[in-house]
Design a protein around this motif. Structure first.
Motif, PDB file in Angstrom:
ATOM      1  N   ARG A 271      -4.609  -5.201  -1.209  1.00  0.00           N
ATOM      2  CA  ARG A 271      -4.009  -6.523  -1.019  1.00  0.00           C
ATOM      3  C   ARG A 271      -3.247  -6.585   0.311  1.00  0.00           C
ATOM      4  O   ARG A 271      -2.843  -5.548   0.844  1.00  0.00           O
ATOM      5  CB  ARG A 271      -3.049  -6.815  -2.168  1.00  0.00           C
ATOM      6  N   PRO A 272      -3.028  -7.779   0.820  1.00  0.00           N
ATOM      7  CA  PRO A 272      -2.232  -7.914   2.044  1.00  0.00           C
ATOM      8  C   PRO A 272      -0.875  -7.228   1.874  1.00  0.00           C
ATOM      9  O   PRO A 272      -0.234  -7.340   0.832  1.00  0.00           O
ATOM     10  CB  PRO A 272      -2.057  -9.424   2.194  1.00  0.00           C
ATOM     11  N   GLY A 273      -0.464  -6.488   2.890  1.00  0.00           N
ATOM     12  CA  GLY A 273       0.813  -5.790   2.861  1.00  0.00           C
ATOM     13  C   GLY A 273       0.737  -4.374   2.327  1.00  0.00           C
ATOM     14  O   GLY A 273       1.718  -3.632   2.407  1.00  0.00           O
ATOM     15  N   ASP A 274      -0.415  -3.977   1.782  1.00  0.00           N
ATOM     16  CA  ASP A 274      -0.539  -2.604   1.285  1.00  0.00           C
ATOM     17  C   ASP A 274      -0.453  -1.600   2.426  1.00  0.00           C
ATOM     18  O   ASP A 274      -0.927  -1.850   3.540  1.00  0.00           O
ATOM     19  CB  ASP A 274      -1.859  -2.398   0.534  1.00  0.00           C
ATOM     20  N   ALA A 275       0.166  -0.467   2.127  1.00  0.00           N
ATOM     21  CA  ALA A 275       0.254   0.663   3.053  1.00  0.00           C
ATOM     22  C   ALA A 275      -0.588   1.780   2.444  1.00  0.00           C
ATOM     23  O   ALA A 275      -0.219   2.346   1.413  1.00  0.00           O
ATOM     24  CB  ALA A 275       1.702   1.103   3.235  1.00  0.00           C
ATOM     25  N   LEU A 276      -1.727   2.064   3.063  1.00  0.00           N
ATOM     26  CA  LEU A 276      -2.702   2.982   2.491  1.00  0.00           C
ATOM     27  C   LEU A 276      -2.555   4.386   3.059  1.00  0.00           C
ATOM     28  O   LEU A 276      -2.405   4.577   4.267  1.00  0.00           O
ATOM     29  CB  LEU A 276      -4.113   2.462   2.748  1.00  0.00           C
ATOM     30  N   ARG A 277      -2.608   5.361   2.165  1.00  0.00           N
ATOM     31  CA  ARG A 277      -2.514   6.771   2.533  1.00  0.00           C
ATOM     32  C   ARG A 277      -3.786   7.480   2.106  1.00  0.00           C
ATOM     33  O   ARG A 277      -4.319   7.230   1.034  1.00  0.00           O
ATOM     34  CB  ARG A 277      -1.315   7.424   1.861  1.00  0.00           C
ATOM     35  N   LEU A 278      -4.231   8.385   2.955  1.00  0.00           N
ATOM     36  CA  LEU A 278      -5.447   9.166   2.721  1.00  0.00           C
ATOM     37  C   LEU A 278      -5.115  10.535   2.147  1.00  0.00           C
ATOM     38  O   LEU A 278      -4.176  11.198   2.601  1.00  0.00           O
ATOM     39  CB  LEU A 278      -6.193   9.373   4.045  1.00  0.00           C
ATOM     40  N   LYS A 279      -5.918  10.943   1.185  1.00  0.00           N
ATOM     41  CA  LYS A 279      -5.935  12.323   0.711  1.00  0.00           C
ATOM     42  C   LYS A 279      -7.392  12.753   0.759  1.00  0.00           C
ATOM     43  O   LYS A 279      -8.229  12.214   0.037  1.00  0.00           O
ATOM     44  CB  LYS A 279      -5.398  12.427  -0.713  1.00  0.00           C
ATOM     45  N   ALA A 280      -7.713  13.692   1.635  1.00  0.00           N
ATOM     46  CA  ALA A 280      -9.075  14.222   1.757  1.00  0.00           C
ATOM     47  C   ALA A 280      -9.061  15.670   1.270  1.00  0.00           C
ATOM     48  O   ALA A 280      -8.298  16.489   1.792  1.00  0.00           O
ATOM     49  CB  ALA A 280      -9.555  14.148   3.200  1.00  0.00           C
ATOM     50  N   THR A 281      -9.879  15.957   0.282  1.00  0.00           N
ATOM     51  CA  THR A 281      -9.932  17.284  -0.314  1.00  0.00           C
ATOM     52  C   THR A 281     -11.291  17.909  -0.027  1.00  0.00           C
ATOM     53  O   THR A 281     -12.333  17.330  -0.367  1.00  0.00           O
ATOM     54  CB  THR A 281      -9.714  17.213  -1.839  1.00  0.00           C
ATOM     55  N   VAL A 282     -11.282  19.082   0.599  1.00  0.00           N
ATOM     56  CA  VAL A 282     -12.532  19.771   0.925  1.00  0.00           C
ATOM     57  C   VAL A 282     -13.120  20.355  -0.355  1.00  0.00           C
ATOM     58  O   VAL A 282     -12.469  21.130  -1.058  1.00  0.00           O
ATOM     59  CB  VAL A 282     -12.306  20.876   1.974  1.00  0.00           C
TER      60      VAL A 282
ATOM     61  N   ALA B 183      -3.128  11.695   5.542  1.00  0.00           N
ATOM     62  CA  ALA B 183      -2.883  10.854   6.717  1.00  0.00           C
ATOM     63  C   ALA B 183      -2.421   9.480   6.261  1.00  0.00           C
ATOM     64  O   ALA B 183      -2.610   9.090   5.117  1.00  0.00           O
ATOM     65  CB  ALA B 183      -4.151  10.740   7.567  1.00  0.00           C
ATOM     66  N   GLY B 184      -1.849   8.765   7.200  1.00  0.00           N
ATOM     67  CA  GLY B 184      -1.387   7.417   6.912  1.00  0.00           C
ATOM     68  C   GLY B 184       0.127   7.355   6.969  1.00  0.00           C
ATOM     69  O   GLY B 184       0.772   8.342   7.295  1.00  0.00           O
ATOM     70  N   PRO B 185       0.678   6.223   6.690  1.00  0.00           N
ATOM     71  CA  PRO B 185       0.018   5.064   6.104  1.00  0.00           C
ATOM     72  C   PRO B 185      -0.667   4.174   7.148  1.00  0.00           C
ATOM     73  O   PRO B 185      -0.349   4.223   8.331  1.00  0.00           O
ATOM     74  CB  PRO B 185       1.176   4.301   5.457  1.00  0.00           C
ATOM     75  N   TYR B 186      -1.589   3.381   6.648  1.00  0.00           N
ATOM     76  CA  TYR B 186      -2.226   2.322   7.409  1.00  0.00           C
ATOM     77  C   TYR B 186      -1.887   1.024   6.689  1.00  0.00           C
ATOM     78  O   TYR B 186      -2.256   0.847   5.528  1.00  0.00           O
ATOM     79  CB  TYR B 186      -3.746   2.518   7.469  1.00  0.00           C
TER      80      TYR B 186
ATOM     81  N   ARG C 249     -13.960  15.018  -0.558  1.00  0.00           N
ATOM     82  CA  ARG C 249     -13.609  13.826  -1.317  1.00  0.00           C
ATOM     83  C   ARG C 249     -12.496  13.102  -0.569  1.00  0.00           C
ATOM     84  O   ARG C 249     -11.471  13.698  -0.239  1.00  0.00           O
ATOM     85  CB  ARG C 249     -13.120  14.228  -2.711  1.00  0.00           C
ATOM     86  N   TRP C 250     -12.722  11.808  -0.318  1.00  0.00           N
ATOM     87  CA  TRP C 250     -11.719  10.983   0.337  1.00  0.00           C
ATOM     88  C   TRP C 250     -11.150  10.021  -0.704  1.00  0.00           C
ATOM     89  O   TRP C 250     -11.900   9.316  -1.384  1.00  0.00           O
ATOM     90  CB  TRP C 250     -12.326  10.143   1.449  1.00  0.00           C
ATOM     91  N   GLN C 251      -9.842   9.988  -0.787  1.00  0.00           N
ATOM     92  CA  GLN C 251      -9.169   9.037  -1.665  1.00  0.00           C
ATOM     93  C   GLN C 251      -8.120   8.289  -0.847  1.00  0.00           C
ATOM     94  O   GLN C 251      -7.439   8.893  -0.019  1.00  0.00           O
ATOM     95  CB  GLN C 251      -8.473   9.757  -2.812  1.00  0.00           C
ATOM     96  N   LEU C 252      -8.019   6.996  -1.097  1.00  0.00           N
ATOM     97  CA  LEU C 252      -6.943   6.190  -0.521  1.00  0.00           C
ATOM     98  C   LEU C 252      -6.065   5.709  -1.661  1.00  0.00           C
ATOM     99  O   LEU C 252      -6.569   5.318  -2.729  1.00  0.00           O
ATOM    100  CB  LEU C 252      -7.483   4.963   0.227  1.00  0.00           C
TER     101      LEU C 252
END
Length: 143
Positions: free
Chosen positions: A92-103, A14-17, A121-124
């Motif tokens: 940091r300001p301006g970062d676009a964060l993406r999620l990788k969630a692994t069951v 998911a993302g980006p945020y 496991r959740w990773q950004l």
């Protein structure tokens, strides 16, 4: 997603945020008022060479992405906690964060088969591919 849709090895993305300087300052001034989160000028001279987000804010962003991508409309009702949480690189300001969630595991409770137990496991990652959050969560589902 419904609990029955989760399986070991499954990856949910998911993302980006995108996080702004204002987002970081607002959160930190309210919840984590340490200078490297709240003082732009002082942070520029500090170890991280600039303003960084609170790790707790980073966890909140991950929770939002997980809720929107996987938990909306599910039978999820609680979490007994986290196995671990790590912040390998700063946000940091301006970062676009993406999620990788692994069951890691999806199973029914041994004493209560109406209970679904999901370990994942959740990773950004930021836009450069640097990992900024790594945690393992357990979520409970009422089946």
């Amino acid at each position: 997603m419904k609990f029955a849709e989760f399986h070991a090895g499954q990856v949910i993305e998911a993302g980006p945020y995108e996080i702004s300087e204002r987002d970081i300052l607002d959160f930190a001034n309210r919840w984590d008022p340490q200078w490297f989160h709240t003082d732009v000028e002082r942070a520029a001279k500090g170890r991280f060479e600039g303003l960084i987000a609170s790790g707790w804010q980073t966890c909140g962003i991950a929770m939002r992405l997980v809720a929107m991508a996987a938990l909306e409309g599910s039978e999820s009702f609680a979490s007994p906690g986290l196995q671990y949480v790590k912040w390998p690189h700063p946000v940091r300001p301006g970062d676009a964060l993406r999620l990788k969630a692994t069951v890691v595991e999806a199973r029914r409770g041994s004493k209560d088969p109406s209970l679904g137990i999901l370990r994942w496991r959740w990773q950004l990652f930021n836009q450069r591919g640097a990992e900024v959050l790594d945690l393992e969560a357990t979520s409970l589902f009422q089946l």
